[in-house]
Scaffold this motif. Structure first.
Motif, PDB file in Angstrom:
ATOM      1  N   ASN A 153      73.854  41.001  25.511  1.00  0.00           N
ATOM      2  CA  ASN A 153      73.898  42.043  26.351  1.00  0.00           C
ATOM      3  C   ASN A 153      72.390  42.069  27.004  1.00  0.00           C
ATOM      4  OD1 ASN A 153      72.213  43.904  25.150  1.00  0.00           O
ATOM      5  ND2 ASN A 153      74.327  44.522  23.930  1.00  0.00           N
ATOM      6  N   PRO A 154      72.065  42.745  28.044  1.00  0.00           N
ATOM      7  CA  PRO A 154      70.652  42.731  28.805  1.00  0.00           C
ATOM      8  C   PRO A 154      69.646  42.976  27.712  1.00  0.00           C
ATOM      9  CG  PRO A 154      72.371  43.630  30.295  1.00  0.00           C
ATOM     10  CD  PRO A 154      73.092  43.323  28.802  1.00  0.00           C
ATOM     11  N   ALA A 155      70.035  44.117  26.810  1.00  0.00           N
ATOM     12  CA  ALA A 155      68.750  44.674  25.968  1.00  0.00           C
ATOM     13  C   ALA A 155      68.698  43.573  24.744  1.00  0.00           C
ATOM     14  CB  ALA A 155      69.425  45.955  25.383  1.00  0.00           C
ATOM     15  N   GLU A 156      69.771  42.797  24.310  1.00  0.00           N
ATOM     16  CA  GLU A 156      69.516  41.764  23.354  1.00  0.00           C
ATOM     17  C   GLU A 156      68.918  40.707  24.022  1.00  0.00           C
ATOM     18  OE1 GLU A 156      73.458  42.677  20.766  1.00  0.00           O
ATOM     19  OE2 GLU A 156      73.692  41.505  22.641  1.00  0.00           O
ATOM     20  N   LEU A 157      69.148  40.318  25.270  1.00  0.00           N
ATOM     21  CA  LEU A 157      68.342  39.328  25.863  1.00  0.00           C
ATOM     22  C   LEU A 157      67.028  39.536  26.002  1.00  0.00           C
ATOM     23  CD1 LEU A 157      70.908  38.379  28.901  1.00  0.00           C
ATOM     24  CD2 LEU A 157      70.094  36.712  27.010  1.00  0.00           C
ATOM     25  N   ASN A 158      66.639  40.762  26.337  1.00  0.00           N
ATOM     26  CA  ASN A 158      65.007  41.058  26.283  1.00  0.00           C
ATOM     27  C   ASN A 158      64.587  40.785  25.145  1.00  0.00           C
ATOM     28  OD1 ASN A 158      65.136  41.783  29.039  1.00  0.00           O
ATOM     29  ND2 ASN A 158      65.284  43.953  28.681  1.00  0.00           N
ATOM     30  N   VAL A 159      65.086  41.388  24.104  1.00  0.00           N
ATOM     31  CA  VAL A 159      64.745  40.942  22.525  1.00  0.00           C
ATOM     32  C   VAL A 159      64.373  39.458  22.357  1.00  0.00           C
ATOM     33  CG1 VAL A 159      65.086  41.371  20.263  1.00  0.00           C
ATOM     34  CG2 VAL A 159      65.800  43.173  21.638  1.00  0.00           C
ATOM     35  N   VAL A 160      65.508  38.655  22.675  1.00  0.00           N
ATOM     36  CA  VAL A 160      65.361  37.111  22.302  1.00  0.00           C
ATOM     37  C   VAL A 160      64.067  36.707  23.386  1.00  0.00           C
ATOM     38  CG1 VAL A 160      66.274  35.001  22.558  1.00  0.00           C
ATOM     39  CG2 VAL A 160      67.701  36.912  21.523  1.00  0.00           C
ATOM     40  N   ALA A 161      64.090  37.157  24.584  1.00  0.00           N
ATOM     41  CA  ALA A 161      63.087  36.443  25.543  1.00  0.00           C
ATOM     42  C   ALA A 161      61.656  36.923  25.018  1.00  0.00           C
ATOM     43  CB  ALA A 161      63.240  37.301  26.812  1.00  0.00           C
ATOM     44  N   ASP A 162      61.350  38.235  24.315  1.00  0.00           N
ATOM     45  CA  ASP A 162      60.198  38.445  23.846  1.00  0.00           C
ATOM     46  C   ASP A 162      59.702  37.619  22.705  1.00  0.00           C
ATOM     47  OD1 ASP A 162      59.891  40.460  25.793  1.00  0.00           O
ATOM     48  OD2 ASP A 162      60.559  41.968  24.639  1.00  0.00           O
ATOM     49  N   LEU A 163      61.093  37.437  21.757  1.00  0.00           N
ATOM     50  CA  LEU A 163      60.768  36.680  20.731  1.00  0.00           C
ATOM     51  C   LEU A 163      60.204  35.070  21.121  1.00  0.00           C
ATOM     52  CD1 LEU A 163      60.967  35.842  17.546  1.00  0.00           C
ATOM     53  CD2 LEU A 163      63.286  35.658  17.977  1.00  0.00           C
ATOM     54  N   LEU A 164      61.002  34.498  21.863  1.00  0.00           N
ATOM     55  CA  LEU A 164      60.382  33.207  22.324  1.00  0.00           C
ATOM     56  C   LEU A 164      59.142  33.210  22.918  1.00  0.00           C
ATOM     57  CD1 LEU A 164      63.952  31.898  23.957  1.00  0.00           C
ATOM     58  CD2 LEU A 164      63.138  31.600  21.575  1.00  0.00           C
ATOM     59  N   LEU A 165      58.973  34.213  23.788  1.00  0.00           N
ATOM     60  CA  LEU A 165      57.457  34.234  24.356  1.00  0.00           C
ATOM     61  C   LEU A 165      56.477  34.303  23.170  1.00  0.00           C
ATOM     62  CD1 LEU A 165      57.944  36.412  27.478  1.00  0.00           C
ATOM     63  CD2 LEU A 165      57.324  33.897  27.539  1.00  0.00           C
ATOM     64  N   ARG A 166      56.725  35.180  22.129  1.00  0.00           N
ATOM     65  CA  ARG A 166      55.755  35.239  21.013  1.00  0.00           C
ATOM     66  C   ARG A 166      55.548  33.828  20.403  1.00  0.00           C
ATOM     67  NH1 ARG A 166      58.252  39.847  19.901  1.00  0.00           N
ATOM     68  NH2 ARG A 166      59.307  39.089  18.022  1.00  0.00           N
ATOM     69  N   LEU A 167      56.713  33.117  20.318  1.00  0.00           N
ATOM     70  CA  LEU A 167      56.641  31.738  19.510  1.00  0.00           C
ATOM     71  C   LEU A 167      55.625  30.819  20.652  1.00  0.00           C
ATOM     72  CD1 LEU A 167      60.467  31.382  18.684  1.00  0.00           C
ATOM     73  CD2 LEU A 167      58.496  32.118  17.151  1.00  0.00           C
ATOM     74  N   ALA A 168      56.058  30.886  21.724  1.00  0.00           N
ATOM     75  CA  ALA A 168      55.149  30.151  22.849  1.00  0.00           C
ATOM     76  C   ALA A 168      53.534  30.424  22.670  1.00  0.00           C
ATOM     77  CB  ALA A 168      55.589  30.131  24.161  1.00  0.00           C
ATOM     78  N   ASN A 169      53.451  31.830  22.371  1.00  0.00           N
ATOM     79  CA  ASN A 169      51.949  32.250  22.206  1.00  0.00           C
ATOM     80  C   ASN A 169      51.368  31.589  21.118  1.00  0.00           C
ATOM     81  OD1 ASN A 169      51.065  33.751  24.300  1.00  0.00           O
ATOM     82  ND2 ASN A 169      52.389  35.403  23.953  1.00  0.00           N
ATOM     83  N   ARG A 170      52.298  31.409  20.203  1.00  0.00           N
ATOM     84  CA  ARG A 170      51.767  30.689  18.734  1.00  0.00           C
ATOM     85  C   ARG A 170      51.600  29.173  19.006  1.00  0.00           C
ATOM     86  NH1 ARG A 170      55.606  32.338  14.447  1.00  0.00           N
ATOM     87  NH2 ARG A 170      56.109  34.705  15.333  1.00  0.00           N
ATOM     88  N   ASN A 171      51.618  29.014  20.176  1.00  0.00           N
ATOM     89  CA  ASN A 171      51.504  27.671  20.492  1.00  0.00           C
ATOM     90  C   ASN A 171      52.841  26.556  20.029  1.00  0.00           C
ATOM     91  OD1 ASN A 171      49.358  26.619  21.983  1.00  0.00           O
ATOM     92  ND2 ASN A 171      48.199  25.647  20.348  1.00  0.00           N
ATOM     93  N   ILE A 172      53.883  27.215  19.771  1.00  0.00           N
ATOM     94  CA  ILE A 172      54.801  26.328  19.444  1.00  0.00           C
ATOM     95  C   ILE A 172      55.569  25.940  20.936  1.00  0.00           C
ATOM     96  CG2 ILE A 172      57.394  26.391  18.811  1.00  0.00           C
ATOM     97  CD1 ILE A 172      56.714  28.386  16.591  1.00  0.00           C
ATOM     98  N   ALA A 173      55.885  24.549  21.005  1.00  0.00           N
ATOM     99  CA  ALA A 173      56.291  24.141  22.505  1.00  0.00           C
ATOM    100  C   ALA A 173      58.045  24.494  22.352  1.00  0.00           C
ATOM    101  CB  ALA A 173      56.374  22.783  22.776  1.00  0.00           C
ATOM    102  N   LEU A 174      58.513  25.074  23.425  1.00  0.00           N
ATOM    103  CA  LEU A 174      59.988  25.363  23.477  1.00  0.00           C
ATOM    104  C   LEU A 174      60.879  24.468  24.507  1.00  0.00           C
ATOM    105  CD1 LEU A 174      58.679  28.697  23.069  1.00  0.00           C
ATOM    106  CD2 LEU A 174      61.142  28.273  21.998  1.00  0.00           C
ATOM    107  N   ILE A 175      62.025  24.230  24.291  1.00  0.00           N
ATOM    108  CA  ILE A 175      62.885  23.577  25.172  1.00  0.00           C
ATOM    109  C   ILE A 175      63.750  24.569  25.458  1.00  0.00           C
ATOM    110  CG2 ILE A 175      64.380  21.894  26.014  1.00  0.00           C
ATOM    111  CD1 ILE A 175      62.530  19.725  25.060  1.00  0.00           C
ATOM    112  N   VAL A 176      64.160  25.070  26.242  1.00  0.00           N
ATOM    113  CA  VAL A 176      65.262  26.415  26.378  1.00  0.00           C
ATOM    114  C   VAL A 176      66.537  26.054  27.177  1.00  0.00           C
ATOM    115  CG1 VAL A 176      65.744  28.524  26.572  1.00  0.00           C
ATOM    116  CG2 VAL A 176      63.419  27.864  25.620  1.00  0.00           C
ATOM    117  N   VAL A 177      67.570  25.485  26.551  1.00  0.00           N
ATOM    118  CA  VAL A 177      68.810  25.262  27.421  1.00  0.00           C
ATOM    119  C   VAL A 177      69.332  26.652  27.604  1.00  0.00           C
ATOM    120  CG1 VAL A 177      70.976  24.296  27.346  1.00  0.00           C
ATOM    121  CG2 VAL A 177      69.254  23.082  26.412  1.00  0.00           C
ATOM    122  N   GLU A 178      69.709  26.729  28.905  1.00  0.00           N
ATOM    123  CA  GLU A 178      70.037  28.191  29.414  1.00  0.00           C
ATOM    124  C   GLU A 178      70.919  28.260  30.934  1.00  0.00           C
ATOM    125  OE1 GLU A 178      69.971  31.110  26.854  1.00  0.00           O
ATOM    126  OE2 GLU A 178      71.609  31.119  28.580  1.00  0.00           O
TER     127      GLU A 178
END
Ligand SMILES: Nc1ncnc2c1ncn2[C@@H]1O[C@H](COP(=O)(O)OP(=O)(O)O)[C@@H](O)[C@H]1O
Ligand SMILES: [Mg+2]
Lengths: 234, 315
Positions: free
Chosen positions: A166-191
């Protein structure tokens, strides 16, 4: 080829029963960068993840990680070099608890992760003693992600983690992925959810029938008649 | 090693393993003094070792070796040939038998690429081929061909008994290790989900080869000690398919993937077999046929899985 690229694909081909499902795939990814991988169902997104993570061998082309050719390496070696992924249909160790799932990757993944922090990060601390098969699909997806994080990846391939949230859960996941990218992890996100993708990146690669149809910003993509046609046609 | 390792892994305490090993050792050290038929006890220990060795492979990696007896026979013949032709003393020759079985295991390593029934049947075939090879009349000078071998010059039933005891305990120690170690955790992950295990960083090909060779070594050592104890044998006595069937039934009935299951299964069912089986062997084969079908269908993890389902985490 860019010298700062972490991951480089060149001319990658995959055929199943003689039929090419990934054709001449080429792109670069830098540390901390997020690349959205989009395309209709069956366009080869999951296959691309399987090729990079070594679940399937490639039939032609090359894959380099940090300048080193990795496309001939077994999947577990690529994990040790810093590639990991989640699965579109989550694949936790179903007979193990949440904590055990993470422990396996911590023991064998080649890193020294803080397992408590990972549990916290994916929101599974309260579920730590539950057997993975008893979790909801969404929690299983987060457990996939947690297991991947426990190997301390440099590159994380995320396959449709947003479907069913749901939209709230999506926001949580988006924030998590952004945090990971901030830690210099490269991400490929299929969506498929472009709104979700738009929150975390503006760089997308559009696949259609295994080929690159478009690479650029999400805004350009949605204005491109070919891209629009591919999605409507798919 | 991970820096933060929470209290998370569910595994039976080491104390249980130590108690089990001590109890097992005491039982089989005392039993010959109470019960006169030492050779029956030796065969019982042989089957405990074989059921446990098979359990190491089947219970922890999922490969069911119908031709498990091939390693047993290879160990028996390896031991005997070392004694007869190289004049090696019995105990080093038993170890040599284990090594022969491991070499055989290395040669058969590619079988591990097969899955499920294909693996089981191909493994059965290799045991048959090995039997035909050693029983071949043209090899009589080396293997005794169809007439088998005689090892009277090293005959020492007491020493053979103790050697088999050590081998059975070794198999038990390894099973405890598989239940409690990082390596065992990796095996659990592999059988749970192969692809995910790779994504956790596990070298699956190496891990399952290691287990395969350990399992081969146990059967080979047991075969060597068994040949020593009976001292005169025909090829069928150490290569008979019924030996694999017994090991499978005993392990399955007791419970695979546990340490205790194969021990309890082998002791109880072998005792039962001796109580009623010897006189009516044809019924027993029928019974075991049924038992395999019923176990595979209804209790694929064996008797102890009934306890496990109730949440009792047996060793
Ligand atoms: N293991 C496989 N064997 C045969 N065909 C496959 C396999 N995996 C994927 N495909 C085919 O490859 C194409 C791309 O699939 P996939 O990569 O899963 O697409 P997407 O993730 O973009 O929906 C599909 O036609 C699919 O049927
Ligand atoms: Mg897909």
């Amino acid at each position: 080829m860019s010298s700062e690229a972490l991951l480089e694909l060149a001319g990658v081909v995959k055929r199943f029963h003689g039929l090419a499902v990934v054709q001449d795939l080429a792109f670069n990814l830098k540390p901390g960068e997020i690349l959205g991988l989009v395309g209709p169902n069956g366009s080869g997104k999951t296959t691309a993840i399987n090729l990079i993570s070594g679940v399937y061998p490639i039939d032609a082309g090359e894959i380099h990680l940090g300048g080193r050719r990795i496309d001939q390496l077994a999947a577990f070696r690529r994990v040790h070099l810093g590639i990991n992924r989640s699965f579109q249909v989550p694949k936790p160790f179903r007979g193990m608890t949440v904590a055990e799932n993470i422990l396996v990757a911590a023991e064998y993944g080649g890193g020294q992760p803080d397992q408590e922090q990972i549990l916290e990060e994916v929101g599974l601390t309260a579920e730590r003693h539950r057997v993975a098969s008893s979790l909801t699909v969404n929690h299983q997806k987060m457990l996939d992600l947690a297991r991947a994080l426990a190997t301390e990846p440099k590159i994380l391939l995320v396959d449709e983690i947003g479907a069913g949230l749901n939209p709230a859960e999506l926001n949580v996941v988006a924030d998590l992925l952004l945090r990971l990218a901030n830690r210099n992890i490269a991400l490929i996100v299929v969506e498929h959810l472009l709104k979700f993708l738009n929150r975390i990146t503006d760089r997308v690669l559009v696949l259609s029938a295994g080929r690159r149809l478009f690479e650029g910003t999400l805004a350009e993509a949605s204005a491109d008649p070919e891209v629009v046609a591919a999605f409507l046609g798919g | 090693m991970p820096s933060a390792r929470p209290d998370q892994i569910r595994q039976p305490p080491l104390r249980d393993g130590i108690i089990l090993i001590v109890v097992l050792a005491v039982i089989f050290l005392v039993a010959p003094k109470v019960y006169g038929n030492q050779s029956l006890l030796l065969v019982m220990m042989t089957f405990v070792a074989l059921a446990q060795g098979l359990n190491l492979l089947y219970g922890f990696t999922g490969y069911l070796p119908f031709g498990y007896v091939g390693f047993f026979g290879a160990g028996a013949y390896g031991m005997s040939i070392l004694v007869l032709h190289a004049h090696v003393p019995a105990i080093p020759a038993v170890i040599g038998g284990g090594i022969v079985a491991v070499i055989f295991g290395v040669i058969l390593g590619p079988l591990l690429r097969l899955s499920g029934a294909y693996f089981s049947i191909a493994n059965l075939a290799t045991a048959q081929i090995l039997l035909l090879a050693v029983a071949n009349p043209s090899l009589t000078p080396l293997t005794g061909g169809p007439y088998g071998l005689k090892l009277q010059q090293v005959f020492a039933p007491g020493a053979a008994y103790l050697t088999m005891l050590v081998i059975m305990l070794l198999a038990t120690v390894i099973a405890v290790y598989f239940r409690r170690s990082r390596f065992g955790l990796g095996l659990r992950a592999m059988t749970d989900d192969r692809v995910s295990a790779e994504m956790a960083g596990i070298n699956i090909v190496r891990a399952r080869l290691i287990v395969w060779l350990i399992s081969a070594a146990i059967a080979g050592l047991a075969g060597g000690a068994y040949a020593w104890s009976i001292s005169v044998y025909y090829p069928d006595a150490v290569f008979g398919t019924n030996i694999s069937v017994f090991a499978i039934v005993f392990a399955l009935a007791g419970g695979v993937g546990t340490v205790i299951g194969p021990i309890v299964g082998a002791i109880l069912l072998y005792a039962l077999y001796n109580a009623i089986g010897i006189t009516v062997p044809q019924y027993f084969e029928l019974l075991y046929g049924f038992l395999i079908v019923i176990l595979v269908l209804f209790l694929p993890e064996g008797g102890l899985s009934l306890l496990r389902r109730r949440g009792v985490d047996v060793l």
